[in-house]
Design a protein around this motif. Sequence first.
Motif, short mmCIF file in Angstrom:
data_model
loop_
_atom_site.label_atom_id
_atom_site.label_comp_id
_atom_site.label_asym_id
_atom_site.label_seq_id
_atom_site.Cartn_x
_atom_site.Cartn_y
_atom_site.Cartn_z
N SER A 30 -8.32 -9.34 -5.96
CA SER A 30 -8.20 -7.08 -5.80
C SER A 30 -8.07 -6.96 -4.68
O SER A 30 -7.40 -8.06 -3.41
CB SER A 30 -9.66 -6.81 -5.94
N ALA A 31 -7.62 -5.67 -4.71
CA ALA A 31 -6.53 -5.40 -3.47
C ALA A 31 -7.61 -5.01 -2.31
O ALA A 31 -8.36 -3.67 -3.35
CB ALA A 31 -5.50 -4.68 -3.44
N LEU A 32 -8.54 -5.08 -1.69
CA LEU A 32 -9.53 -4.22 -0.56
C LEU A 32 -8.82 -3.21 -0.69
O LEU A 32 -9.20 -2.32 -0.63
CB LEU A 32 -10.72 -5.14 0.00
N PRO A 33 -7.78 -2.99 0.11
CA PRO A 33 -7.48 -1.29 1.01
C PRO A 33 -6.62 -0.74 -0.10
O PRO A 33 -7.49 0.85 0.06
CB PRO A 33 -5.65 -1.94 1.53
N VAL A 34 -6.07 -0.99 -1.67
CA VAL A 34 -6.43 0.13 -2.10
C VAL A 34 -7.22 0.52 -2.86
O VAL A 34 -7.57 1.63 -2.72
CB VAL A 34 -5.24 -0.26 -3.64
N ILE A 35 -8.31 -0.41 -3.17
CA ILE A 35 -9.66 0.20 -3.81
C ILE A 35 -10.69 1.26 -2.37
O ILE A 35 -11.56 2.04 -3.25
CB ILE A 35 -10.87 -1.14 -3.64
#
Lengths: 565, 565
Positions: free
Chosen positions: B152-157
């Motif tokens: 998953s993409a922590l920055p996007v989330i």
Amino acid sequence: MQEITHQQIILFFFSLALLIGLARIFGEFCKKIGQPSILGEIAAGIVLGPTVFAYIAPDLQSQLFPSSGPLFVTFEFIGMLAITLFMMIAGMEVDLKCLKKQAKPATVVGISSMIVPFAGGFGLVYIFPDSFDTQGKTMVTALFMATALAISALPVITKILMDLNLIKTDLGVTIIAAAIFNDLTGWMIFAIVLSLMGDTSGGFPWGTIAGIIIAGAFMLSIGRKIVLALIPRVQAHASWPGGVMGFMLTGALLAAGVAELIGVHGIFGSFLFGVALGDSPHLRHQTEEYMEKFISFILTPIFFASIGLKVNFLTHFDLFSVVILLIVGSITKILGSYAGAKICKMSNRESWALGWGMNARGVMEIILAIIALNAGVINDTVFVAIVILALFTSMTSGALMKISLKRRSKTSAATSFGRGTLVADLSHPAPVHVIKDMVLSLKLDHEIQAEIIQSTINREQLMSTGMEKGLAVPHCRTDLVKKPILVMGIHKEGADFDCFDNEKAHLIALIITPKSDPESQLELISVIAAHFSSKEEISKAMNCHSKVDMQAILNAADEMSEKKH
Amino acid sequence: MQEITHQQIILFFFSLALLIGLARIFGEFCKKIGQPSILGEIAAGIVLGPTVFAYIAPDLQSQLFPSSGPLFVTFEFIGMLAITLFMMIAGMEVDLKCLKKQAKPATVVGISSMIVPFAGGFGLVYIFPDSFDTQGKTMVTALFMATALAISALPVITKILMDLNLIKTDLGVTIIAAAIFNDLTGWMIFAIVLSLMGDTSGGFPWGTIAGIIIAGAFMLSIGRKIVLALIPRVQAHASWPGGVMGFMLTGALLAAGVAELIGVHGIFGSFLFGVALGDSPHLRHQTEEYMEKFISFILTPIFFASIGLKVNFLTHFDLFSVVILLIVGSITKILGSYAGAKICKMSNRESWALGWGMNARGVMEIILAIIALNAGVINDTVFVAIVILALFTSMTSGALMKISLKRRSKTSAATSFGRGTLVADLSHPAPVHVIKDMVLSLKLDHEIQAEIIQSTINREQLMSTGMEKGLAVPHCRTDLVKKPILVMGIHKEGADFDCFDNEKAHLIALIITPKSDPESQLELISVIAAHFSSKEEISKAMNCHSKVDMQAILNAADEMSEKKH
């Protein structure tokens, strides 16, 4: 990635880490002892380059810092990018309005502070052609040396004036205006000299010179207006600060590209673009900061360190060249500036101060020299001498100005705290006891402690030093200390310092300053009051567990107060 | 500079300017229409690369963006540097304390949201080996696709949660904690997959795997402690922020170099170093900002744009691969996350929201894919499909979460002002007239104007909306507008808005919001009150001559208020 091997990737990471890391460490050390950080950054390159590292471990050195191949090319381009962006930042410091307001003294001092060293540099090459290894191109080398001695370093001068709290005085504005004049015309002349250097046909490069003048005039008139009109639009329609940052960077690179197309060095383009930018009332200070910090703390040290990588400073050190350049360079510059100042009817004391100030060559001269070295106009020996002249004049001019003007540097909270202590466990509610506990934590004679306590309490009883949001700043002036001392106290429950807002004082800053330095008290109070003006900053300070933690906070406080001026 | 020609220098400036300029413009455009800016950055590369530019003008394209030689190598290294530093910043967002607090849901959701897509990706390669062009290494390709779908993409989330004002709610913290778990384990697994990829001997790379585990464990325990102990010391003894910035950069580069030595990609090292850094309570927020802005607005766009330069997205677009990846990737991820959320007894609504959130792949997946492409594990077609999966999931997950939770985005002052006007010549002292003048400047029906004026005046008479330092914020809620409208007024002499501090109001922000969106009023008032809380900011606003000027200021105000959350 067919052209890059795994080993080169490993080397890239380590050599860049070494370069940035060592440049920062040496730079910080120089700053600590009151010297310009560029001195340390170049020294880092000297240590990592042919002078030291290659002498000790030639194989490892040539692997980490090769002089050809992909890594070499990449570092060259990164250095070029760094200096292009640095010149944009330097250009932004040029305040055209200031130049307009002080047009007369700026022009008089500017011209006279250029003509004399220009003549000096020019003559020097004709008198000692062998030392300058002119290789038949005496005229070009002479013109280059003339320009090199004539230029001043606006960034260095600005920094010195800020440190001496002179930046907004009449003298400060005159010096800045003269330096701006110097910078603008100096770089114009240098661009022309460069086009003469690059010329191989033998004819006079009229085309390039016309290009320089047209491009310069365009950038400072129509180009500047376009930039000024675009900035608020970019800020309105793009995200902040990303939009403007992208605009600044793209503009600087395009300007550099156009400059190279015309036939002058790219830095000339990005410098002029920076001048146009710097004039904008719309550009937010914060955006400038975001650009400047990364460029000046990360990118430019790479460039300066790479200077040391290129030249062996030991084998190319020639005492005669160094001494003659130092003497002729300094004397002509100082006398030229002094004469200009006298024409403008400045006082003796101020005229000398102006001379010392204009003598700072710093970064600008080094950039000039590296371009000349790369273009083959000067040899390694002359290059080393110029670098030493640049560093030496930057190192001394601040101190000499201080003496001329009987000025002092601003008092630093972090340094004063370095002489003090952190008392993290204050518990008594009464100010009298709090002051006592704090003073007793200092390593001083009992009698001195008693006197400091008494005079601080006397001051406190005259009027409470409690401020807003839980800060108190008890203070006293005494002959018993020679330098300012700052003691920081943390009081979990809060002491009754009778604050404006009826809150208890949780952070107590005890300020002890010598009577001989009356300004230091107010300076420390204002740094502390400005920084600890919010609950957030006070609670951060209250979470300090050691002296180092608190010192880090005060360091930032000093920096912030510096920024405001 | 024997290896770099003058022409290459010119090309370097122009190609870098094109790359950064276009990436920023396209990125800004995407942001404007509510899409992630990385979409635009990649699109800029596609336009400048083989897909478009090379199709139109192949000669010029191959000169500006060559696929070999000094310029190519330099861009490769700059891209590598960009992504290494970006991963440090991404690592700094990992909050180990948050992970500890929410250990149970983070682990449950983290594992179940990984296992299901992991199995899906793994199975996909074995079912359609031809589509994935496994070239005999089916096992490695399958493991890679498994990891690619699982991450998953922590920055996007984080960004989505911030936009929806959910970041500090229970749901928000759980999602973040699960995403952190996902990130940490995902990159560990990817590092192992990478070492399998790179292995040519055929044996299982026990040494590299042991190295990864030891280095990871070291960095998160002893290494982290060392970093945490060093930061306050650096801040205390070095200049701020240059000292810490140099420390961060040097550390990230060294960690990347060590990772490469172990045999994994450098980003793994800088990511872990970032995790260690991010945990420090001493690192000043401002320092982070200085690093982050330059890296994320200038450096990373270069990297993402360079992705588009490498691959022809048109010829390598394969509908089957794209659709199958999108379906399998999204369904397995969402179901896995949903199941985990249900195990933790979250509500249906929240479980779906969590599923949509975790489905965002963004930047991380693209970085993964480019490394796999360079290592030869996937071909261009699969690469294009993965990039589309990453972009599509990032684009949709915010909107889907919004619908699931019936949430709204925060009201933007700049956008509301876009629907309003700037009235720069207010002159009447009475608030009633000021309100009238401002409402009449709007292009609305006379009846609607009359009603808005009446209800704003009624509200004003209930209690004055004058605030401190010369700001007033008259406002009303009405059914007559469908979206918030902000009208800004400048009053040179000042209007009698009965401010707290008895000053006259010089800057007047009239806020008209729909009754259907009750929160928007308070949101606009708080953005404006927070930004115009100093005389300085108010006088900047009063110097606005056009709507564009004011929009630039409000844009910054939105950005600042975003930052505080």
